[in-house]
Scaffold this motif. Sequence first.
Motif, PDB file in Angstrom:
ATOM      1  N   TYR A  17      -3.925  -7.590 -11.859  1.00  0.00           N
ATOM      2  CA  TYR A  17      -3.677  -8.490 -11.620  1.00  0.00           C
ATOM      3  C   TYR A  17      -3.119  -8.158  -9.992  1.00  0.00           C
ATOM      4  N   ASP A  18      -3.655  -7.622  -9.219  1.00  0.00           N
ATOM      5  CA  ASP A  18      -2.860  -7.367  -7.708  1.00  0.00           C
ATOM      6  C   ASP A  18      -4.320  -7.275  -7.598  1.00  0.00           C
ATOM      7  N   PRO A  19      -4.128  -8.765  -5.899  1.00  0.00           N
ATOM      8  CA  PRO A  19      -5.517  -9.017  -5.469  1.00  0.00           C
ATOM      9  C   PRO A  19      -5.869  -7.950  -4.883  1.00  0.00           C
ATOM     10  N   LEU A  20      -7.548  -8.409  -4.366  1.00  0.00           N
ATOM     11  CA  LEU A  20      -7.987  -7.447  -3.816  1.00  0.00           C
ATOM     12  C   LEU A  20      -8.047  -7.565  -2.737  1.00  0.00           C
ATOM     13  N   SER A  21      -7.777  -7.205  -1.419  1.00  0.00           N
ATOM     14  CA  SER A  21      -7.158  -7.047  -0.038  1.00  0.00           C
ATOM     15  C   SER A  21      -7.935  -5.944   0.915  1.00  0.00           C
ATOM     16  N   GLU A  22      -8.329  -6.716   2.219  1.00  0.00           N
ATOM     17  CA  GLU A  22      -8.957  -5.800   2.563  1.00  0.00           C
ATOM     18  C   GLU A  22      -7.859  -4.930   4.003  1.00  0.00           C
ATOM     19  N   LYS A  23      -7.115  -5.966   3.998  1.00  0.00           N
ATOM     20  CA  LYS A  23      -5.981  -4.761   4.863  1.00  0.00           C
ATOM     21  C   LYS A  23      -5.375  -3.403   4.181  1.00  0.00           C
ATOM     22  N   ASP A  24      -5.801  -3.992   2.973  1.00  0.00           N
ATOM     23  CA  ASP A  24      -5.211  -2.516   1.903  1.00  0.00           C
ATOM     24  C   ASP A  24      -5.982  -1.382   2.150  1.00  0.00           C
ATOM     25  N   LEU A  25      -7.633  -2.162   2.072  1.00  0.00           N
ATOM     26  CA  LEU A  25      -8.372  -0.933   2.343  1.00  0.00           C
ATOM     27  C   LEU A  25      -8.599   0.009   3.809  1.00  0.00           C
ATOM     28  N   GLY A  26      -8.234  -1.160   4.196  1.00  0.00           N
ATOM     29  CA  GLY A  26      -7.636  -0.922   5.709  1.00  0.00           C
ATOM     30  C   GLY A  26      -6.913   0.467   6.198  1.00  0.00           C
ATOM     31  N   TYR A  27      -5.211  -0.058   5.469  1.00  0.00           N
ATOM     32  CA  TYR A  27      -4.117   0.706   4.911  1.00  0.00           C
ATOM     33  C   TYR A  27      -4.868   2.651   4.539  1.00  0.00           C
ATOM     34  N   GLU A  28      -5.411   2.374   3.891  1.00  0.00           N
ATOM     35  CA  GLU A  28      -6.597   3.497   2.781  1.00  0.00           C
ATOM     36  C   GLU A  28      -6.993   4.851   3.019  1.00  0.00           C
ATOM     37  N   ILE A  29      -7.816   3.534   4.476  1.00  0.00           N
ATOM     38  CA  ILE A  29      -8.870   4.679   4.943  1.00  0.00           C
ATOM     39  C   ILE A  29      -8.234   5.058   6.234  1.00  0.00           C
ATOM     40  N   GLY A  30      -6.755   4.152   6.388  1.00  0.00           N
ATOM     41  CA  GLY A  30      -6.243   5.703   7.600  1.00  0.00           C
ATOM     42  C   GLY A  30      -5.277   5.922   8.142  1.00  0.00           C
ATOM     43  N   LYS A  31      -4.851   6.478   6.295  1.00  0.00           N
ATOM     44  CA  LYS A  31      -4.111   7.472   6.032  1.00  0.00           C
ATOM     45  C   LYS A  31      -5.421   8.520   5.763  1.00  0.00           C
ATOM     46  N   LYS A  32      -6.221   8.142   5.098  1.00  0.00           N
ATOM     47  CA  LYS A  32      -7.258   9.456   4.819  1.00  0.00           C
ATOM     48  C   LYS A  32      -8.062  10.463   5.989  1.00  0.00           C
ATOM     49  N   MET A  33      -7.602   9.198   7.130  1.00  0.00           N
ATOM     50  CA  MET A  33      -8.694   9.292   8.665  1.00  0.00           C
ATOM     51  C   MET A  33      -6.856  10.101   9.286  1.00  0.00           C
ATOM     52  N   ALA A  34      -6.128   9.476   9.000  1.00  0.00           N
ATOM     53  CA  ALA A  34      -4.850  11.055   9.900  1.00  0.00           C
ATOM     54  C   ALA A  34      -4.923  11.533   9.198  1.00  0.00           C
ATOM     55  N   LYS A  35      -4.966  12.192   7.665  1.00  0.00           N
ATOM     56  CA  LYS A  35      -5.476  13.609   7.343  1.00  0.00           C
ATOM     57  C   LYS A  35      -5.708  14.682   7.910  1.00  0.00           C
ATOM     58  N   LEU A  36      -7.377  13.912   8.904  1.00  0.00           N
ATOM     59  CA  LEU A  36      -8.041  14.406   9.614  1.00  0.00           C
ATOM     60  C   LEU A  36      -7.848  15.059  10.503  1.00  0.00           C
ATOM     61  N   ASP A  37      -6.692  13.892  11.401  1.00  0.00           N
ATOM     62  CA  ASP A  37      -6.235  14.211  12.261  1.00  0.00           C
ATOM     63  C   ASP A  37      -6.947  13.476  13.497  1.00  0.00           C
ATOM     64  N   LEU A  38      -7.723  11.798  13.477  1.00  0.00           N
ATOM     65  CA  LEU A  38      -8.389  11.575  13.576  1.00  0.00           C
ATOM     66  C   LEU A  38      -7.484  10.331  14.321  1.00  0.00           C
ATOM     67  N   HIS A  39      -8.152   9.905  15.646  1.00  0.00           N
ATOM     68  CA  HIS A  39      -6.808   8.658  16.035  1.00  0.00           C
ATOM     69  C   HIS A  39      -8.007   7.433  16.322  1.00  0.00           C
ATOM     70  N   VAL A  40      -7.739   6.140  16.054  1.00  0.00           N
ATOM     71  CA  VAL A  40      -8.506   5.396  16.846  1.00  0.00           C
ATOM     72  C   VAL A  40      -7.678   4.489  17.554  1.00  0.00           C
ATOM     73  N   ASP A  41      -9.240   4.131  18.667  1.00  0.00           N
ATOM     74  CA  ASP A  41      -8.068   3.018  18.866  1.00  0.00           C
ATOM     75  C   ASP A  41      -8.680   1.850  19.249  1.00  0.00           C
ATOM     76  N   TYR A  42     -10.153   1.626  19.042  1.00  0.00           N
ATOM     77  CA  TYR A  42     -10.923   0.209  18.856  1.00  0.00           C
ATOM     78  C   TYR A  42     -11.171   0.055  17.835  1.00  0.00           C
ATOM     79  N   CYS A  43     -11.675  -0.785  16.846  1.00  0.00           N
ATOM     80  CA  CYS A  43     -12.090  -1.318  15.417  1.00  0.00           C
ATOM     81  C   CYS A  43     -12.709  -2.374  15.884  1.00  0.00           C
ATOM     82  N   THR A  44     -14.459  -2.468  15.454  1.00  0.00           N
ATOM     83  CA  THR A  44     -14.736  -3.446  15.163  1.00  0.00           C
ATOM     84  C   THR A  44     -14.868  -3.670  13.847  1.00  0.00           C
ATOM     85  N   THR A  45     -14.786  -5.595  13.298  1.00  0.00           N
ATOM     86  CA  THR A  45     -14.600  -5.880  12.187  1.00  0.00           C
ATOM     87  C   THR A  45     -14.974  -8.094  12.372  1.00  0.00           C
ATOM     88  N   ASP A  46     -15.002  -8.094  10.812  1.00  0.00           N
ATOM     89  CA  ASP A  46     -15.543  -8.838  10.848  1.00  0.00           C
ATOM     90  C   ASP A  46     -13.388 -10.226  11.649  1.00  0.00           C
TER      91      ASP A  46
END
Length: 211
Positions: free
Chosen positions: A120-149
């Motif tokens: 019943y939970d809606p699919l959200s690109e915001k949630d996808l970005g949050y989970e990707i951010g957590k995985k990249m944080a485990k790799l100690d990788l910072h992000v300053d710019y991101c190109t999206t729709d």
Amino acid sequence: MQRITNNVCDKVVKLAENETEQVVENFRRRNQTLGLNKNSPVKLQMDGTYQSVHIKSRHEMGQNASQAIGIACENETDNHDINGFHLVSKLCWVGAWLRGKGYDVECPNHEYCTANTNRYDPLSEKDLGYEIGKKMAKLDLHVDYCTTDGDAKSVQGLQEAVQEIFDPLWSVNRLADTIHRGQSQFREVLEQNLLSVCSNELQRPKGMILK
């Protein structure tokens, strides 16, 4: 086929994680070769896709998809290697079979469940970005710019994850996708009443600037 997949799925996930770690290490070596700090922020491009041509349905309420995947690629080189990904799935044949037999079960809280979110939970690109951010944080990788729709909220989710793990004041700047930007401008031109604009231009006194 389902049993075989269950036997190898953990190894496939581990293989993908190892490959992502290798991509990050290559990026850090590239930074050192260029004389930069090896932990310099990375520029990303991110997008999400759904298991449906149209996310909305004319026949049923809710979203017309049961899976969504978000992918983040580095925007520093011509290779555009994948630095992060996340799959959200509501599909679980075990849960569907048990509910069909009258059992009160809900995914993903039962044994042998293949879903990682509630049906019943809606699919959200915001949630996808949050989970990707957590995985990249485990790799100690910072992000300053991101190109999206232009209509995507994935950067907002990515920023929330980075602020939660690294720094509450860290900001991820969103860059507009040139293709979607051009399409938006094209739609705006089509929606304009060109006849009225031309008529006002012809009726304007000579030498007068139309505001």
